[in-house]
Motif scaffolding. Sequence first.
Motif, mmCIF file in Angstrom:
data_model
loop_
_atom_site.group_PDB
_atom_site.id
_atom_site.type_symbol
_atom_site.label_atom_id
_atom_site.label_comp_id
_atom_site.label_asym_id
_atom_site.label_seq_id
_atom_site.Cartn_x
_atom_site.Cartn_y
_atom_site.Cartn_z
ATOM 1 N N VAL A 58 0.708 -1.238 0.209
ATOM 2 C CA VAL A 58 -0.056 0.247 0.398
ATOM 3 C C VAL A 58 0.721 1.228 -0.356
ATOM 4 O O VAL A 58 0.095 2.099 -1.316
ATOM 5 C CB VAL A 58 -1.197 0.121 1.294
ATOM 6 C CG1 VAL A 58 -1.478 1.244 1.573
ATOM 7 C CG2 VAL A 58 -1.571 -1.007 1.221
ATOM 8 N N SER A 59 2.483 1.303 0.626
ATOM 9 C CA SER A 59 3.042 2.623 0.801
ATOM 10 C C SER A 59 3.265 2.405 -0.450
ATOM 11 O O SER A 59 3.390 3.863 -1.409
ATOM 12 C CB SER A 59 4.031 2.202 1.764
ATOM 13 O OG SER A 59 2.853 1.864 2.860
ATOM 14 N N SER A 60 3.991 1.760 -1.301
ATOM 15 C CA SER A 60 4.792 2.006 -2.647
ATOM 16 C C SER A 60 3.740 1.977 -3.079
ATOM 17 O O SER A 60 4.444 3.310 -4.744
ATOM 18 C CB SER A 60 5.694 0.985 -2.862
ATOM 19 O OG SER A 60 5.104 -0.564 -3.034
ATOM 20 N N GLY A 61 2.834 1.414 -3.640
ATOM 21 C CA GLY A 61 1.820 2.008 -4.249
ATOM 22 C C GLY A 61 1.131 3.412 -4.250
ATOM 23 O O GLY A 61 0.772 3.880 -5.289
ATOM 24 N N MET A 77 7.007 0.186 -9.843
ATOM 25 C CA MET A 77 6.610 -0.281 -10.981
ATOM 26 C C MET A 77 7.582 -1.897 -11.617
ATOM 27 O O MET A 77 6.695 -2.760 -12.086
ATOM 28 C CB MET A 77 5.703 -0.091 -11.868
ATOM 29 C CG MET A 77 4.651 0.857 -11.172
ATOM 30 S SD MET A 77 3.409 -0.464 -10.425
ATOM 31 C CE MET A 77 3.580 0.086 -8.710
ATOM 32 N N SER A 78 8.782 -1.012 -11.703
ATOM 33 C CA SER A 78 9.477 -2.366 -12.298
ATOM 34 C C SER A 78 9.687 -3.611 -11.313
ATOM 35 O O SER A 78 9.834 -4.300 -11.718
ATOM 36 C CB SER A 78 11.306 -2.188 -12.782
ATOM 37 O OG SER A 78 11.056 -1.345 -13.532
ATOM 38 N N PHE A 79 9.774 -3.162 -10.231
ATOM 39 C CA PHE A 79 10.211 -4.261 -8.781
ATOM 40 C C PHE A 79 8.884 -5.071 -8.618
ATOM 41 O O PHE A 79 8.723 -6.023 -8.508
ATOM 42 C CB PHE A 79 10.049 -3.235 -7.279
ATOM 43 C CG PHE A 79 11.942 -3.320 -7.164
ATOM 44 C CD1 PHE A 79 12.751 -4.008 -7.657
ATOM 45 C CD2 PHE A 79 12.556 -2.128 -6.989
ATOM 46 C CE1 PHE A 79 14.571 -4.644 -7.288
ATOM 47 C CE2 PHE A 79 13.352 -1.453 -7.590
ATOM 48 C CZ PHE A 79 14.347 -2.287 -7.126
ATOM 49 N N ALA A 80 7.461 -4.264 -8.473
ATOM 50 C CA ALA A 80 6.420 -5.272 -8.807
ATOM 51 C C ALA A 80 6.204 -6.265 -10.064
ATOM 52 O O ALA A 80 5.516 -7.246 -9.501
ATOM 53 C CB ALA A 80 5.280 -3.775 -9.276
ATOM 54 N N ILE A 131 3.507 -8.352 -1.842
ATOM 55 C CA ILE A 131 3.615 -7.154 -1.954
ATOM 56 C C ILE A 131 3.498 -6.331 -3.966
ATOM 57 O O ILE A 131 3.151 -5.425 -3.628
ATOM 58 C CB ILE A 131 4.949 -6.926 -1.497
ATOM 59 C CG1 ILE A 131 4.684 -6.836 -0.199
ATOM 60 C CG2 ILE A 131 6.159 -5.314 -1.914
ATOM 61 C CD1 ILE A 131 6.836 -7.110 0.235
ATOM 62 N N ALA A 132 3.955 -7.161 -4.390
ATOM 63 C CA ALA A 132 4.221 -5.984 -6.070
ATOM 64 C C ALA A 132 2.748 -6.295 -6.565
ATOM 65 O O ALA A 132 2.030 -5.246 -7.148
ATOM 66 C CB ALA A 132 4.891 -7.506 -6.856
ATOM 67 N N TYR A 133 1.744 -7.316 -6.446
ATOM 68 C CA TYR A 133 0.382 -7.210 -6.702
ATOM 69 C C TYR A 133 -0.275 -6.392 -5.831
ATOM 70 O O TYR A 133 -1.464 -5.300 -6.496
ATOM 71 C CB TYR A 133 -0.005 -9.064 -6.005
ATOM 72 C CG TYR A 133 -1.421 -9.139 -6.670
ATOM 73 C CD1 TYR A 133 -1.632 -9.159 -7.513
ATOM 74 C CD2 TYR A 133 -2.657 -9.210 -5.858
ATOM 75 C CE1 TYR A 133 -2.859 -9.119 -8.458
ATOM 76 C CE2 TYR A 133 -3.858 -9.283 -6.069
ATOM 77 C CZ TYR A 133 -3.838 -9.747 -7.637
ATOM 78 O OH TYR A 133 -5.228 -9.459 -8.086
ATOM 79 N N ILE A 134 -0.028 -6.188 -4.925
ATOM 80 C CA ILE A 134 -0.786 -4.569 -3.889
ATOM 81 C C ILE A 134 -0.633 -3.460 -3.891
ATOM 82 O O ILE A 134 -1.097 -2.665 -4.484
ATOM 83 C CB ILE A 134 -1.146 -5.189 -2.742
ATOM 84 C CG1 ILE A 134 -1.358 -6.575 -2.130
ATOM 85 C CG2 ILE A 134 -0.941 -3.866 -1.236
ATOM 86 C CD1 ILE A 134 -1.205 -6.532 -0.276
ATOM 87 N N ALA A 135 1.078 -3.774 -4.246
ATOM 88 C CA ALA A 135 1.433 -2.076 -4.704
ATOM 89 C C ALA A 135 0.604 -1.178 -6.149
ATOM 90 O O ALA A 135 0.297 -0.674 -6.907
ATOM 91 C CB ALA A 135 2.921 -2.061 -4.850
#
Length: 188
Positions: A58-61, A77-80, A131-135
Amino acid sequence: DETLPQQFMRYMSGLLQGDLGPSFRYRDYSVSELIGTGFPVSLKLGLLAMLLALMVGVSSGTIAALRQGSLLDRVVMSFAMTGISIPVFVVGPVLVLLFAVKLHWLPAGWSGADGVLKYVLPVITLALPQIAYIARLTRASMIDVLSRDFIRTARAQGLGTKAIIRFHALKPAMLPVLARSRHRRLPR
């Protein structure tokens, strides 16, 4: 010494009572005992991974949505995309190799490890895809919410960005994230 239907009925009766039968690998234990001893650790790892995934995702998104189109947005978004693309069974050994074997920062396994350090690598490994999905979901939803009229009204009234995000944008932006994560668990 029983017929096959009688053996099957005895087995099904045991299943209904929670008896999964004897373990073939560990002869002195039943499957239910093995699951019972491992379940608390699995539950703790799962809950910690979900908590980490929610906080970081949530924070990174949100940060990526606020800095839409910037270098920070592209990096997040690349890390996601990387977190979604690489399977957990690849990430886990790579993290162990890097942080336990090469850098000696964290323990490589449960044996001999005390305290919370033994949880760090498993929790991160389990949390990374989530984390990636939620971001990604948070970013898309937050961008949509930030373009709405009630956000423009809040800005026109003089509210700061932090207050707008915290009190006005975060709740409606989380609705698709929660709905999608709930939908994701259902079998297709």
